[in-house]
Each structure stands twice: as C-alpha cells, then as structure tokens.
Enzyme design. Structure first.
Site, PDB file in Angstrom:
ATOM      1  N   ASN A  17       1.249   2.769  -0.596  1.00  7.89           N
ATOM      2  CA  ASN A  17       1.334   1.398  -0.069  1.00  7.89           C
ATOM      3  C   ASN A  17       0.208   0.609  -0.731  1.00  7.89           C
ATOM      4  OD1 ASN A  17       1.360  -0.961   1.361  1.00  7.89           O
ATOM      5  ND2 ASN A  17       0.742  -0.059   3.321  1.00  7.89           N
ATOM      6  N   TRP A  18       0.585  -0.222  -1.665  1.00 11.57           N
ATOM      7  CA  TRP A  18      -0.434  -0.943  -2.439  1.00 11.57           C
ATOM      8  C   TRP A  18      -1.033  -2.132  -1.693  1.00 11.57           C
ATOM      9  CZ3 TRP A  18       1.834  -1.154  -8.131  1.00 11.57           C
ATOM     10  CH2 TRP A  18       1.762   0.131  -8.674  1.00 11.57           C
ATOM     11  N   LYS A  19      -0.466  -2.502  -0.576  1.00 10.47           N
ATOM     12  CA  LYS A  19      -0.967  -3.644   0.215  1.00 10.47           C
ATOM     13  C   LYS A  19      -1.124  -4.868  -0.694  1.00 10.47           C
ATOM     14  CE  LYS A  19      -2.882  -0.336   3.420  1.00 10.47           C
ATOM     15  NZ  LYS A  19      -3.866   0.031   4.397  1.00 10.47           N
ATOM     16  N   HIS A 119       4.119  -1.805   9.587  1.00  9.06           N
ATOM     17  CA  HIS A 119       2.776  -1.303   9.274  1.00  9.06           C
ATOM     18  C   HIS A 119       1.781  -1.898  10.275  1.00  9.06           C
ATOM     19  CE1 HIS A 119      -1.023  -0.633   7.252  1.00  9.06           C
ATOM     20  NE2 HIS A 119      -0.409   0.345   6.604  1.00  9.06           N
ATOM     21  N   GLU A 187       0.770   6.642  11.353  1.00  7.27           N
ATOM     22  CA  GLU A 187      -0.507   6.192  10.801  1.00  7.27           C
ATOM     23  C   GLU A 187      -1.435   5.793  11.945  1.00  7.27           C
ATOM     24  OE1 GLU A 187      -0.109   4.814   6.485  1.00  7.27           O
ATOM     25  OE2 GLU A 187       0.422   3.092   7.714  1.00  7.27           O
ATOM     26  N   GLY A 193      -7.920   3.238   6.170  1.00  6.71           N
ATOM     27  CA  GLY A 193      -8.965   2.568   5.401  1.00  6.71           C
ATOM     28  C   GLY A 193     -10.374   2.828   5.909  1.00  6.71           C
ATOM     29  N   SER A 233      -6.297   7.410   5.297  1.00 10.19           N
ATOM     30  CA  SER A 233      -7.373   8.021   4.510  1.00 10.19           C
ATOM     31  C   SER A 233      -6.959   9.320   3.818  1.00 10.19           C
ATOM     32  CB  SER A 233      -8.625   8.235   5.376  1.00 10.19           C
ATOM     33  OG  SER A 233      -9.104   6.987   5.842  1.00 10.19           O
ATOM     34  N   GLY A 254      -2.731   4.586   1.162  1.00 12.18           N
ATOM     35  CA  GLY A 254      -3.209   3.251   0.799  1.00 12.18           C
ATOM     36  C   GLY A 254      -4.139   3.329  -0.395  1.00 12.18           C
ATOM     37  N   GLY A 255      -5.449   3.363  -0.122  1.00 14.44           N
ATOM     38  CA  GLY A 255      -6.474   3.308  -1.171  1.00 14.44           C
ATOM     39  C   GLY A 255      -6.237   4.264  -2.332  1.00 14.44           C
TER      40      GLY A 255
HETATM   41  P1  13P Z   1      -5.569   4.305   3.490  1.00 16.75           P
HETATM   42  O1  13P Z   1      -4.952   5.475   2.785  1.00 16.75           O
HETATM   43  O2  13P Z   1      -6.319   3.395   2.559  1.00 16.75           O
HETATM   44  O3  13P Z   1      -6.351   4.715   4.682  1.00 16.75           O
HETATM   45  O4  13P Z   1      -4.355   3.394   4.042  1.00 16.75           O
HETATM   46  C1  13P Z   1      -3.345   4.002   4.753  1.00 16.75           C
HETATM   47  C2  13P Z   1      -2.236   3.028   4.926  1.00 16.75           C
HETATM   48  O5  13P Z   1      -2.378   2.035   5.617  1.00 16.75           O
HETATM   49  C3  13P Z   1      -0.977   3.295   4.215  1.00 16.75           C
HETATM   50  O6  13P Z   1       0.051   2.490   4.696  1.00 16.75           O
END
Ligand code: 13P
Length: 281
Positions: A17-19, A119, A187, A193, A233, A254-255
């Site tokens: 998920n690149w946000k 999300h 999640e 994050g 994470s 995410g990250g």
């Molecule tokens: P992180 O992996 O950065 O914690 O983010 C998780 C997320 O929100 C994926 O949708």
C-alpha cells in the site's frame, strides 16, 4: 473438508500500500528495479523464468495499491511481470457529480483487479464508516474488482479488551450479504507506521477469530478459502515468523513496500515460508 490442509488452498498475498507516495517516474523506476530483482532471483536461485513465476502467482500474488494518477504508468510498466494492482480507495458510484472520487469501473477498465477498502487512515482521517465500506465492497464486486477490506482496532480498544468486538462489527457490517470473493486485511491501528509489529501470536489470535466469525457470518467454506492478511510494520525480518502462522495468508505492507529491495525481501520470505509449509505436508 476432506483431510486436506486449508493453508494450501488459500492464495498468499504480498500486497504493498503505497499511500500518498510516488510520482509516475518513481513508480516506473520501482517497477524496473523490481523486475531486475525478480529476474535475477528466478534465473539464479530457482531456475525458473518470470513466466513460471507467473504460474506460481496463482498461489502467491504480488499486489500494489497505488495512487490513481500512477495507474497508467503502472499498467504500462508492469508488462509481463506477475504483479496485480488496484486503487487504495474507490467510490460506490461509477460516474456522476462526485468531484475527486474514484470510479470502480474506470479503475477496472485500465487493468486493476483489486480495490483496497476501509483502510484505517480512510476511516480516521476521512470519516469512512462501516456502512460506507459495505457500499464500496458491493461496488467493487459489481465492477469486477476483488475487495480487500481492512479492519483493526486502535490501541485504546485493544487495551480495553475490545479487539474482537471491534473487528466483528467491522466485518459484519461491511460484508453483510456478500457472497463473492473478498480478502480481509487485519491491520491493528497501533501497529501501522509505528514500528510496533504485532507478535505472531497476537496476530494469529485475531486472524483465527476473524476466520471463525466468517464461518458464522457467511459460511465455513468462505471462512476456509478467504485469505486474511496482516498489516502493520511488516518488514523482511518479522515477515517469516508471522507467515508461519496457519491463519496468516500474507501481508499488506506500507513503508517497506516503497523500496523495491525491501518489498522483494518480504515477498521472498513469504514465498520461502509457503514452500516450507507445503513440504511439511
Ligand atoms: P506500515 O507497514 O508502514 O506500518 O503500514 C501498514 C499499512 O497501513 C498498510 O496498509
């Protein structure tokens, strides 16, 4: 069940998920780098081609949830790579006077196969409700997209023992009357994050609960065949322990999905764990 182990039947996912990240040029560079990593891995280590890896993609899907303005770049860059993609959010109408919204059918028409829905950032920052999620799940299915529904509790809810109650309500409302295929991403908000990953045991407990509830809300067949991903994470070094748990069918990342090498490492650990689980059977 006929004595088979359900884990084999469920698709595993490595989903990024690149946000709100990456320009079209950065998107293209990511895909080029990822292509190099995949090619070297499959020719050197597994003696398999990208094409064969495409066949393996039936069991392990690599997915990217991108920003809509990168959709064309992603579509053009991916070519023969076994990567699927979809938007991070959709609206529940396909067209009309809805400024700024994302049309499920337009996303589908350019090659999206999945849509991320609910999300926690959409829920907390943009006031999305469980009822909105329900309409979006329906709209995704109607457009031919597989919905990936995100659910999860906040830290305060976990600390006051409300995790099960919260995820059950999120599931029940969003999936009411749904009979088509979907994916669930658990999640926990406190792990997103923050660098605080749920332990494999904490995550497995909730995944098991979600699967049991899917059995009650929909059917035992759906419960057994639905992939439930963990997100929060996830990194290469914690992916293996989580992926070994029987009810964790992959990750929403995410990250660590923003860097091709990091994303590739998580995917590799998932792939290896899947192969190891298969060989135990
Ligand atoms: P992180 O992996 O950065 O914690 O983010 C998780 C997320 O929100 C994926 O949708």
């Amino acid at each position: 069940m006929s004595g088979e182990t359900p884990i084999l039947k469920r698709i595993k996912y490595c989903a990024g998920n690149w946000k709100l990240n990456k320009t079209p040029d950065e998107t293209k560079a990511f895909i080029e780098e990822f292509r190099k990593l995949l090619s070297s891995d499959f020719s050197l280590n597994h003696n398999e081609s990208l094409k064969d890896n495409g066949a393996a993609a039936d069991q392990l899907k690599t997915l990217i949830f991108f920003l809509v303005y990168n959709l064309v770049t992603l579509h053009d860059s991916i070519g023969d790579l076994p990567i699927e993609f979809g938007p991070q959010n959709i609206y529940y109408e396909n067209s009309g006077a809805f400024t700024g919204e994302i049309s499920p059918s337009a996303a589908k028409s350019i090659g999206s196969t999945y849509a991320l829905i609910g999300h926690s950032e959409r829920r907390t920052l943009f006031n999305e409700t469980d009822e909105d999620c329900h309409k979006k799940v329906q709209a995704a299915i109607a457009a031919g997209l597989t919905p990936m529904l995100c659910i999860g509790e906040s830290l305060a809810q976990r600390e006051s023992n409300q995790t099960q109650e919260v995820v059950l309500k999120q599931l029940k409302v969003a999936l009411m009357g749904i009979t088509s295929e979907f994916v669930v991403a658990y999640e926990p908000v406190w792990a997103i994050g923050t660098g605080k990953v749920a332990t494999p045991e904490q995550a497995e407990d909730v995944h098991k609960f979600i699967r049991e509830q899917l059995g009650k809300i929909i059917s035992s067949k759906v419960a057994e065949s639905t992939s439930i991903l963990y997100g929060g994470s996830v990194k290469a070094d914690n992916a293996k322990g989580l992926a070994e748990k029987p009810n964790i069918d992959g990750f929403l990342i995410g990250g660590a999905s923003l860097n091709p090498a990091d994303f590739y490492k998580v995917r590799g650990n998932l792939f290896k764990t899947q192969r190891a689980n298969e060989s135990k059977i």
